[in-house]
Design a protein around this motif. Structure first.
Motif, PDB file in Angstrom:
ATOM      1  N   CYS A 191     -47.883  17.058 -10.257  1.00 67.24           N
ATOM      2  CA  CYS A 191     -49.415  18.248 -10.066  1.00 67.24           C
ATOM      3  C   CYS A 191     -50.011  18.029  -8.944  1.00 67.24           C
ATOM      4  N   ALA A 192     -50.080  17.031  -8.683  1.00 69.04           N
ATOM      5  CA  ALA A 192     -51.146  16.999  -7.281  1.00 69.04           C
ATOM      6  C   ALA A 192     -50.521  18.061  -6.158  1.00 69.04           C
ATOM      7  N   GLU A 193     -49.051  17.924  -5.468  1.00 69.59           N
ATOM      8  CA  GLU A 193     -48.638  19.026  -4.915  1.00 69.59           C
ATOM      9  C   GLU A 193     -48.150  20.196  -4.790  1.00 69.59           C
ATOM     10  N   LEU A 194     -48.277  20.362  -6.308  1.00 65.80           N
ATOM     11  CA  LEU A 194     -48.093  21.388  -7.193  1.00 65.80           C
ATOM     12  C   LEU A 194     -49.314  22.781  -6.708  1.00 65.80           C
ATOM     13  N   VAL A 195     -50.403  22.270  -6.970  1.00 68.09           N
ATOM     14  CA  VAL A 195     -51.587  22.798  -6.995  1.00 68.09           C
ATOM     15  C   VAL A 195     -51.668  23.098  -5.470  1.00 68.09           C
ATOM     16  N   GLN A 196     -51.570  22.463  -4.892  1.00 62.72           N
ATOM     17  CA  GLN A 196     -51.250  22.168  -3.732  1.00 62.72           C
ATOM     18  C   GLN A 196     -50.688  23.687  -2.730  1.00 62.72           C
ATOM     19  N   LYS A 197     -49.245  23.047  -3.468  1.00 63.72           N
ATOM     20  CA  LYS A 197     -49.059  24.320  -2.777  1.00 63.72           C
ATOM     21  C   LYS A 197     -48.900  26.363  -3.378  1.00 63.72           C
ATOM     22  N   PHE A 198     -49.480  25.814  -4.806  1.00 63.63           N
ATOM     23  CA  PHE A 198     -49.903  27.218  -4.915  1.00 63.63           C
ATOM     24  C   PHE A 198     -50.780  27.901  -4.475  1.00 63.63           C
ATOM     25  N   GLU A 199     -51.911  26.889  -4.087  1.00 64.51           N
ATOM     26  CA  GLU A 199     -53.185  27.432  -3.151  1.00 64.51           C
ATOM     27  C   GLU A 199     -53.116  27.948  -2.225  1.00 64.51           C
ATOM     28  N   LEU A 200     -51.231  28.293  -1.472  1.00 62.63           N
ATOM     29  CA  LEU A 200     -51.006  28.919  -0.326  1.00 62.63           C
ATOM     30  C   LEU A 200     -50.450  29.266  -0.562  1.00 62.63           C
ATOM     31  N   LEU A 201     -50.496  29.408  -1.917  1.00 64.18           N
ATOM     32  CA  LEU A 201     -49.460  30.977  -2.274  1.00 64.18           C
ATOM     33  C   LEU A 201     -50.209  32.054  -2.601  1.00 64.18           C
ATOM     34  N   THR A 202     -50.931  32.597  -1.842  1.00 61.82           N
ATOM     35  CA  THR A 202     -51.405  33.806  -1.241  1.00 61.82           C
ATOM     36  C   THR A 202     -50.208  35.290  -1.795  1.00 61.82           C
ATOM     37  N   ALA A 203     -51.664  36.232  -2.670  1.00 59.24           N
ATOM     38  CA  ALA A 203     -51.151  37.462  -2.815  1.00 59.24           C
ATOM     39  C   ALA A 203     -50.773  38.290  -1.198  1.00 59.24           C
ATOM     40  N   PRO A 204     -50.296  39.139  -1.451  1.00 62.22           N
ATOM     41  CA  PRO A 204     -49.595  40.052  -0.092  1.00 62.22           C
ATOM     42  C   PRO A 204     -51.581  40.279   0.674  1.00 62.22           C
ATOM     43  N   ASP A 205     -52.121  40.492   0.103  1.00 66.76           N
ATOM     44  CA  ASP A 205     -53.613  40.963   0.751  1.00 66.76           C
ATOM     45  C   ASP A 205     -54.194  40.207   0.679  1.00 66.76           C
ATOM     46  N   GLY A 206     -53.963  38.763   0.914  1.00 66.71           N
ATOM     47  CA  GLY A 206     -54.396  37.741   1.048  1.00 66.71           C
ATOM     48  C   GLY A 206     -55.251  37.014  -0.362  1.00 66.71           C
ATOM     49  N   THR A 207     -54.900  37.197  -1.415  1.00 64.49           N
ATOM     50  CA  THR A 207     -56.026  36.504  -2.053  1.00 64.49           C
ATOM     51  C   THR A 207     -55.666  35.730  -2.658  1.00 64.49           C
ATOM     52  N   GLU A 208     -56.739  34.417  -2.693  1.00 66.99           N
ATOM     53  CA  GLU A 208     -55.884  32.988  -3.054  1.00 66.99           C
ATOM     54  C   GLU A 208     -56.003  32.696  -4.691  1.00 66.99           C
ATOM     55  N   PRO A 209     -55.432  32.182  -5.105  1.00 64.57           N
ATOM     56  CA  PRO A 209     -55.327  32.355  -6.560  1.00 64.57           C
ATOM     57  C   PRO A 209     -56.263  30.991  -7.602  1.00 64.57           C
ATOM     58  N   ALA A 210     -56.907  31.666  -8.150  1.00 67.56           N
ATOM     59  CA  ALA A 210     -57.727  30.272  -9.202  1.00 67.56           C
ATOM     60  C   ALA A 210     -56.846  29.703 -10.041  1.00 67.56           C
ATOM     61  N   VAL A 211     -56.695  28.267  -9.725  1.00 71.12           N
ATOM     62  CA  VAL A 211     -56.000  27.325 -10.274  1.00 71.12           C
ATOM     63  C   VAL A 211     -56.715  26.058 -10.839  1.00 71.12           C
ATOM     64  N   VAL A 212     -56.418  26.309 -12.831  1.00 69.65           N
ATOM     65  CA  VAL A 212     -56.859  24.797 -13.299  1.00 69.65           C
ATOM     66  C   VAL A 212     -55.707  24.528 -13.776  1.00 69.65           C
ATOM     67  N   SER A 213     -55.743  22.799 -13.648  1.00 67.77           N
ATOM     68  CA  SER A 213     -54.471  21.648 -14.292  1.00 67.77           C
ATOM     69  C   SER A 213     -55.410  20.788 -15.206  1.00 67.77           C
ATOM     70  N   HIS A 214     -54.177  20.562 -16.244  1.00 64.86           N
ATOM     71  CA  HIS A 214     -54.421  20.009 -17.036  1.00 64.86           C
ATOM     72  C   HIS A 214     -53.740  17.995 -16.766  1.00 64.86           C
ATOM     73  N   PRO A 215     -53.860  17.109 -16.025  1.00 63.55           N
ATOM     74  CA  PRO A 215     -52.539  16.255 -15.163  1.00 63.55           C
ATOM     75  C   PRO A 215     -52.066  15.513 -16.127  1.00 63.55           C
ATOM     76  N   ALA A 216     -52.745  14.943 -17.421  1.00 60.38           N
ATOM     77  CA  ALA A 216     -52.257  14.255 -18.005  1.00 60.38           C
ATOM     78  C   ALA A 216     -51.008  14.754 -18.481  1.00 60.38           C
ATOM     79  N   HIS A 217     -51.308  16.350 -19.065  1.00 61.60           N
ATOM     80  CA  HIS A 217     -49.871  16.479 -19.936  1.00 61.60           C
ATOM     81  C   HIS A 217     -49.245  17.652 -19.050  1.00 61.60           C
ATOM     82  N   GLY A 218     -49.597  17.621 -17.675  1.00 62.91           N
ATOM     83  CA  GLY A 218     -48.359  18.037 -16.374  1.00 62.91           C
ATOM     84  C   GLY A 218     -48.270  19.390 -16.663  1.00 62.91           C
ATOM     85  N   THR A 219     -49.560  20.307 -17.257  1.00 60.74           N
ATOM     86  CA  THR A 219     -49.711  21.865 -16.906  1.00 60.74           C
ATOM     87  C   THR A 219     -51.004  22.530 -16.151  1.00 60.74           C
ATOM     88  N   VAL A 220     -49.976  23.368 -14.840  1.00 62.50           N
ATOM     89  CA  VAL A 220     -51.068  23.833 -14.502  1.00 62.50           C
ATOM     90  C   VAL A 220     -50.836  24.958 -14.087  1.00 62.50           C
TER      91      VAL A 220
END
Length: 442
Positions: free
Chosen positions: A332-361
């Motif tokens: 989960c930790a690595e996935l959250v960090q990689k998602f945050e680097l994945l910006t939209a073409p206009d540079g918009t960063e994503p909102a990320v909510v994770s439930h690490p105990a059951h592996g949902t991001v």
């Protein structure tokens, strides 16, 4: 509605049926159905499905409509059956911790009934005032409490199903201990109504915790926040929920302009046990490097968890593109960090909510300007590549129709897809139930 048999194949049905001029509210991915039927019991539902099958019309079930655009665009949309008229609690033997309800009962109404006996159905789906029991089971979605309690398939002990030809079948029973054998109800949970329509369900209930408290801790980085969540996950304390969210999500959900990452830990138990858990959890969160820790109780805590469960589905947080990834907790930790680097073409960063105990991001993008369908599809594909590289799977839960025509929201079929296809061929050979919307185009 039309009244002659030649024009209206559903004429004569006991359920109220309206025709195309009155069906705009039931569009799915821009497609308007020809008819909408409003059955009030299982018999009327069975009759409508049977009449549609004889006429070769496709049928799509509709509960509260909260997740109706989930899945690929429908191959056809002839008849929508609105199940909100099937809204009765049929049997509730509280001492047995079970209840049998019709599929159109909303979660809020059911939970109100159970509250009087100190019980609840221990899944917390988005938008419970509208979401129906049948609809939530059909999508297979839960919420933050999935960690401590149940996924939707874990609370079901029996079902009554209307098959594609209108025949009503039963599986399981009304008590927790049933006879052994293949549990046919499980193929309908998360099946998006493609193999049968859930009409009635028997559920396993849970006593409500005597008291609850939520600890909200802030961290300087996503890595530190998820690491703290996993420390909680591996501790001797078993919280009701463990959820982390980034600063973009905080702004969307709570209108908070914070510069940190937040971890919310929900505890619940008897008073003395809860006091001990609270002390131990405070120590664990501080040891993990938390900057600040706040305790929430009562309405404040309820609002927090309601907002987190509703994330991406309510009006305030519904995104242009929203994805749900499932990975192992350790990824989960690595996935959250990689998602945050994945910006939209206009540079918009994503909102990320994770439930690490059951592996949902969950990751959601809210671009300021217009994006082409191909640009959104490329963003979704990039997110999927990241998740699959981490050994997980990704579902696109929110996207414009044009994007759905460019990328399969489910990704490449995996697991028991051949078994699902055989079930589809066996029970729905003419592809009349919600055709094309589920995994593998089922």
């Amino acid at each position: 509605p039309m009244t002659t048999q030649g024009l209206n194949p559903l004429a004569g049905a006991k359920a109220r049926v309206v025709s195309r001029d009155e069906t705009a509210a039931y569009e799915i991915d821009g497609i308007r159905p020809s008819f909408v039927a409003h059955p009030s019991d299982t018999e009327q539902l069975s009759e409508v499905v049977s009449l549609a099958a004889r006429a070769g019309l496709s049928v799509t079930p509709w509960g509260g409509g909260t997740h109706i655009n989930m899945g690929n665009p429908p191959e056809s949309l002839d008849v929508v059956v609105d199940l909100t008229g099937l809204n009765k609690v049929i049997d509730y033997p509280a001492a047995d911790l079970t209840a049998t309800v019709q599929a159109g009962v909303t979660f809020t109404e059911l939970q109100k009934t159970l509250l009087d006996k100190g019980q609840w159905l221990a899944i917390d789906p988005p938008l419970p005032d509208l979401a129906t029991v049948g609809g939530v089971l059909a999508t297979g979605l839960s919420g933050p409490t999935k960690w401590q309690y149940w996924a939707p398939r874990d609370v079901v002990i029996g079902m009554k199903i209307v098959q594609p030809d209108g025949v009503v079948t039963k599986s399981g029973g009304q008590v927790v201990k049933n006879v052994s054998g293949y549990d046919m109800s499980r193929i309908h949970i998360g099946g998006l109504g493609t193999l049968g329509i859930i009409a009635e369900v028997s559920l396993k209930l849970t006593p409500l915790p005597r008291q609850q408290v939520t600890l909200v801790a802030s961290y300087d980085s996503a890595e530190a926040c998820i690491r703290a969540a996993l420390d909680v996950f591996h501790s001797n304390i078993v919280p009701l929920a463990i959820t982390a969210f980034n600063k973009v999500a905080a702004r969307r959900i709570f209108d908070l302009n914070i510069g940190s990452y937040t971890l919310a830990v929900r505890l619940g138990s008897r008073p003395k046990t809860l006091d001990r858990q609270r002390r131990e959890m405070l120590s664990a969160l501080e040891s993990a490097g938390s900057g600040t820790i706040e305790a929430l109780e009562g309405d404040d805590a309820a609002r927090l968890w309601r907002s987190l469960a509703d994330f991406a589905w309510d009006e305030a947080t519904r995104p242009l593109l929203g994805v749900r990834a499932t990975v192992t907790p350790s990824a989960c930790a690595e996935l959250v960090q990689k998602f945050e680097l994945l910006t939209a073409p206009d540079g918009t960063e994503p909102a990320v909510v994770s439930h690490p105990a059951h592996g949902t991001v969950l990751a959601c993008w809210y671009p300021d300007g217009e994006l082409s369908d191909s640009a959104i599809a490329n963003l979704a594909s990039a997110a999927r590549n990241i998740v699959e590289h981490a050994g997980g799977r990704l579902v696109v839960e929110h996207a414009p129709v044009g994007t759905k025509n460019l990328v399969d929201v489910w990704g490449e079929p995996a697991g028991p897809i051949d078994l699902l296809r055989r079930f589809k061929e066996r029970y729905d050979p003419h592809r009349l139930l919600n055709p094309g919307r589920f995994v593998g185009g089922i």
